[in-house]
Design an enzyme around this catalytic site. Structure first.
Site, PDB file in Angstrom:
ATOM      1  N   LYS A   1      14.383  -9.010  -1.106  1.00 36.58           N
ATOM      2  CA  LYS A   1      13.875  -9.734   0.225  1.00 36.58           C
ATOM      3  C   LYS A   1      14.124 -11.077   0.231  1.00 36.58           C
ATOM      4  O   LYS A   1      14.580 -11.629   1.172  1.00 36.58           O
ATOM      5  CB  LYS A   1      12.526  -9.203   0.560  1.00 36.58           C
ATOM      6  CG  LYS A   1      12.598  -7.715   0.824  1.00 36.58           C
ATOM      7  CD  LYS A   1      10.995  -7.293   0.940  1.00 36.58           C
ATOM      8  CE  LYS A   1      11.232  -5.575   1.194  1.00 36.58           C
ATOM      9  NZ  LYS A   1       9.648  -5.047   1.369  1.00 36.58           N
TER      10      LYS A   1
ATOM     11  N   GLN B   1       3.661  -6.287   0.805  1.00 35.35           N
ATOM     12  CA  GLN B   1       4.374  -5.538  -0.073  1.00 35.35           C
ATOM     13  C   GLN B   1       3.353  -4.301  -0.412  1.00 35.35           C
ATOM     14  O   GLN B   1       2.245  -4.566  -1.001  1.00 35.35           O
ATOM     15  CB  GLN B   1       4.770  -6.070  -1.170  1.00 35.35           C
ATOM     16  CG  GLN B   1       5.858  -5.156  -2.058  1.00 35.35           C
ATOM     17  CD  GLN B   1       7.252  -4.783  -1.241  1.00 35.35           C
ATOM     18  OE1 GLN B   1       7.614  -5.601  -0.619  1.00 35.35           O
ATOM     19  NE2 GLN B   1       7.437  -3.424  -1.549  1.00 35.35           N
TER      20      GLN B   1
ATOM     21  N   ASP C   1       6.984  -6.310   9.773  1.00 35.59           N
ATOM     22  CA  ASP C   1       6.853  -4.794   9.176  1.00 35.59           C
ATOM     23  C   ASP C   1       6.632  -3.852  10.261  1.00 35.59           C
ATOM     24  O   ASP C   1       6.933  -2.737   9.933  1.00 35.59           O
ATOM     25  CB  ASP C   1       6.126  -4.774   7.895  1.00 35.59           C
ATOM     26  CG  ASP C   1       6.889  -4.446   6.648  1.00 35.59           C
ATOM     27  OD1 ASP C   1       8.152  -4.343   6.755  1.00 35.59           O
ATOM     28  OD2 ASP C   1       6.238  -4.569   5.605  1.00 35.59           O
TER      29      ASP C   1
END
Ligand code: NAD
Length: 285
Positions: A52, A96, A119
């Site tokens: 990422k 994460q 997200d």
């Protein structure tokens, strides 16, 4: 059979994002920023975060990773998230997953400012997705929809079987398909006879993490297959949930794995962060 090439499409999207970043910088001097919270030493998580970060660098984003030890307290992560919520250089915040067992993941996801929730895991954005309102949508299912669009696959009225019902993949995938007027079935670990459902599917979208879960006897001719699962074989090779060699022979379209959905997930993270940055840029005017 035609391959749904997520790698190629993700490259195309990266070029579009790069161009938009330049325009945004010229217009208001704003650089889109993504902050990643990484806890512990899980090698897969570290690999994903690294991918990422590299993608952010390629398109000209500012990115920062808050790397925290496995033993970190809930309170310390909460403080970091609050700090990132207030940081004007940060447009998107990504935690994460998975987090260590002693951490309350739900509480942290709910702490992220919904306008920075790139997200799409905050209940505010989940609610907006379910009610078909604009918001942030989880990157993996969003990437699948982009891939279908690119190949002009209209899901309207199609029988879509989503296998896997997690909050981050299966459920948002089903919502997006329903919002696009598909007929949607969701199967999961307690589903009795998966084959009974898959044999009726025009499109199968599988996100489980079991090698060869979907075999050729489970699908009808000309099925469209979206393989989201990722597993590592004993030889260390990355594979999906579908017996690609045999199922591809019966498919009209199929994603390779790797090289299908994975690159699209990262491309959608870039798109979501750019979207957040554009909204923030308007506020700064
Ligand atoms: P998860 O463990 O949270 O959910 C798995 C789901 O599969 C559950 O709903 C469970 O009920 C269901 N399931 C388990 N065994 C089953 C069976 N035998 N039959 C039918 N359903 C079954 O996992 P997740 O986070 O949703 O991820 C699923 C897979 O997708 C994993 O392999 C993960 O690595 C992969 N993934 C890939 C990407 C990508 O970008 N390609 C992104 C996220 C997740």
């Amino acid at each position: 059979m035609q391959l749904l090439d997520g790698k190629a499409l993700s490259k195309k999207i990266e070029l579009e994002v790069t161009s938009d970043v330049k325009t945004l910088k010229d217009k208001c001097g704003c650089t889109p920023g993504l902050a990643v919270v990484l806890v512990g030493q899980d090698p897969a998580s570290a690999t994903y975060v690294n991918m990422k970060k590299k993608a952010c660098d390629r398109v000209g984003f500012y990115s920062i990773t808050h790397d925290m030890p496995q033993s970190i307290s809930q309170e310390a992560i909460e403080k970091t998230i609050i700090m990132l919520n207030n940081d004007t250089n940060v447009d998107g915040i990504l935690i994460q997953l998975p987090l260590p067992e002693h951490i309350d993941t739900t509480k942290l996801l709910e702490l992220v400012e919904p306008a920075k929730d790139v997200d799409g895991f905050h209940p505010f954005n989940v609610g907006r997705l379910v009610t078909n309102l604009d918001g942030f949508v989880p990157c993996t299912p969003l990437g699948v929809m982009e891939l279908l669009k690119e190949y002009e696959i209209d899901v309207k009225g199609k029988n879509c079987v989503v296998i896997g019902a997690s909050n981050i993949v299966g459920k948002p995938m089903a919502s997006l398909l329903l919002n696009a007027d598909a007929t949607v079935e969701i199967c999961h670990i307690h589903t009795d006879s998966l084959k009974k459902h898959t044999l009726n599917a025009d499109i199968i979208l599988v996100a489980v993490g079991i090698i060869n879960l979907i075999t050729d006897d489970m699908v009808k001719d000309d099925v469209i297959i979206i393989d989201i699962g990722v597993s590592r074989t004993t030889e260390g090779k990355l594979v999906g949930d579908v017996d690609f060699e045999n199922v591809s022979k019966k498919s009209s379209f199929i994603t390779p794995s790797p090289g299908g959905v994975g690159p699209m997930t990262i491309a959608m993270l870039l798109k979501n962060t750019l979207k957040a940055a554009k909204i923030n840029a308007k506020d700064k005017k």
